[in-house]
Design a protein around this motif. Structure first.
Motif, PDB file in Angstrom:
ATOM      1  N   ASN A 101     -12.324  18.282   6.455  1.00 21.87           N
ATOM      2  CA  ASN A 101     -11.027  18.489   7.117  1.00 21.87           C
ATOM      3  C   ASN A 101      -9.863  18.054   6.229  1.00 21.87           C
ATOM      4  O   ASN A 101      -8.837  18.744   6.167  1.00 21.87           O
ATOM      5  CB  ASN A 101     -10.969  17.743   8.448  1.00 21.87           C
ATOM      6  N   VAL A 102     -10.015  16.926   5.545  1.00 20.02           N
ATOM      7  CA  VAL A 102      -8.967  16.467   4.627  1.00 20.02           C
ATOM      8  C   VAL A 102      -8.772  17.495   3.519  1.00 20.02           C
ATOM      9  O   VAL A 102      -7.636  17.858   3.177  1.00 20.02           O
ATOM     10  CB  VAL A 102      -9.318  15.074   4.052  1.00 20.02           C
ATOM     11  N   MET A 131     -15.337  14.991   8.176  1.00 23.35           N
ATOM     12  CA  MET A 131     -14.003  14.405   7.980  1.00 23.35           C
ATOM     13  C   MET A 131     -13.472  14.706   6.584  1.00 23.35           C
ATOM     14  O   MET A 131     -12.300  15.065   6.418  1.00 23.35           O
ATOM     15  CB  MET A 131     -14.046  12.901   8.215  1.00 23.35           C
ATOM     16  N   THR A 132     -14.329  14.573   5.588  1.00 21.82           N
ATOM     17  CA  THR A 132     -13.946  14.890   4.206  1.00 21.82           C
ATOM     18  C   THR A 132     -13.521  16.349   4.100  1.00 21.82           C
ATOM     19  O   THR A 132     -12.496  16.678   3.494  1.00 21.82           O
ATOM     20  CB  THR A 132     -15.124  14.614   3.250  1.00 21.82           C
ATOM     21  N   PHE A 186     -10.681  16.414  14.094  1.00 22.91           N
ATOM     22  CA  PHE A 186     -10.763  14.984  13.786  1.00 22.91           C
ATOM     23  C   PHE A 186     -11.121  14.178  15.032  1.00 22.91           C
ATOM     24  O   PHE A 186     -11.802  13.161  14.951  1.00 22.91           O
ATOM     25  CB  PHE A 186      -9.453  14.460  13.191  1.00 22.91           C
ATOM     26  N   LYS A 243      -3.840  24.229  11.542  1.00 22.13           N
ATOM     27  CA  LYS A 243      -3.584  22.787  11.483  1.00 22.13           C
ATOM     28  C   LYS A 243      -3.996  22.107  12.789  1.00 22.13           C
ATOM     29  O   LYS A 243      -4.616  21.037  12.775  1.00 22.13           O
ATOM     30  CB  LYS A 243      -2.113  22.519  11.169  1.00 22.13           C
ATOM     31  N   TRP A 302      -6.831  19.152  13.214  1.00 20.99           N
ATOM     32  CA  TRP A 302      -6.519  17.858  13.821  1.00 20.99           C
ATOM     33  C   TRP A 302      -7.338  17.611  15.087  1.00 20.99           C
ATOM     34  O   TRP A 302      -7.791  16.485  15.323  1.00 20.99           O
ATOM     35  CB  TRP A 302      -5.015  17.719  14.079  1.00 20.99           C
ATOM     36  N   LEU A 357      -7.012  20.637   4.984  1.00 25.22           N
ATOM     37  CA  LEU A 357      -5.580  20.400   5.224  1.00 25.22           C
ATOM     38  C   LEU A 357      -4.800  20.455   3.914  1.00 25.22           C
ATOM     39  O   LEU A 357      -3.688  20.975   3.870  1.00 25.22           O
ATOM     40  CB  LEU A 357      -5.360  19.053   5.923  1.00 25.22           C
ATOM     41  N   ASN A 358      -5.411  19.937   2.849  1.00 24.43           N
ATOM     42  CA  ASN A 358      -4.756  19.966   1.535  1.00 24.43           C
ATOM     43  C   ASN A 358      -4.795  21.347   0.896  1.00 24.43           C
ATOM     44  O   ASN A 358      -4.064  21.594  -0.062  1.00 24.43           O
ATOM     45  CB  ASN A 358      -5.398  18.942   0.595  1.00 24.43           C
TER      46      ASN A 358
END
Length: 177
Positions: free
Chosen positions: A127-128, A124-125, A79, A72, A76, A131-132
């Motif tokens: 990473n999202v 960025m996409t 990002f 995590k 972050w 994370l999910n």
């Protein structure tokens, strides 16, 4: 003041971005060390490229609770890294094409900058998605994250190769630095 090859010295902004990029890259490399396991030989990169839920779950389980926290943190910090490396690459493109006034070079430079921006947006996409996918990996999210990672790496590779080609297109600058 120019260098021997006609390129001007690096701007303070480009130098600052290069330093910030290298510092954040070093931090990401250090954060990635505890994420290297039997199931994730490349740490977070292995998770990025896990194309299905089974692979992703094996990686997450191999990390344990502490590794999951590091994953995590890595995402972050990434990002923060994304806009810095994008800006650095855009400034580097501008710097490397400053003495390339030709239409082809300018067009290539626009495409190169577009590739770098696209890589950042896809990153960025990714990473999202990642994370999910940490809590309960699914095939759909794992595949989407892997495709995003491959698109990012492809855009960065082609952009950097294009920058090298544009820079090497002429042995001598058209105008003195």
């Amino acid at each position: 003041m120019g260098t021997e090859k006609g390129l001007p010295a690096l701007s303070k902004r480009l130098k600052g971005c290069l330093i910030a990029t290298l510092v954040l890259l070093a931090a990401l490399v250090m954060i990635n060390q505890p994420l290297k396991t039997e199931f994730a030989h490349q740490g977070i990169v292995s998770f990025q490229l896990a194309g299905n839920a089974e692979q992703a779950l094996a990686i997450v389980q191999s990390w344990g609770d502490k590794g999951l926290q590091w994953a995590k943190v890595s995402l972050w910090v990434d990002f923060l890294f994304i806009p810095i490396y994008c800006l650095t690459l855009i400034l580097l493109t501008r710097h490397c094409t400053i003495d390339r006034p030709g239409v082809r070079e300018r067009t290539a430079a626009r495409w190169i900058r577009t590739l770098f921006v696209a890589a950042g947006l896809v990153d960025m996409t990714e990473n999202v998605l990642l994370l999910n996918n940490l809590d309960a990996p699914t095939d759909a999210i794992s595949l989407a994250a892997a495709i995003s990672a491959l698109a990012k790496f492809t855009a960065l590779t082609i952009g950097i190769a294009g920058l090298v080609i544009v820079r090497a297109a002429r042995r001598h600058p058209l105008a003195p630095g």
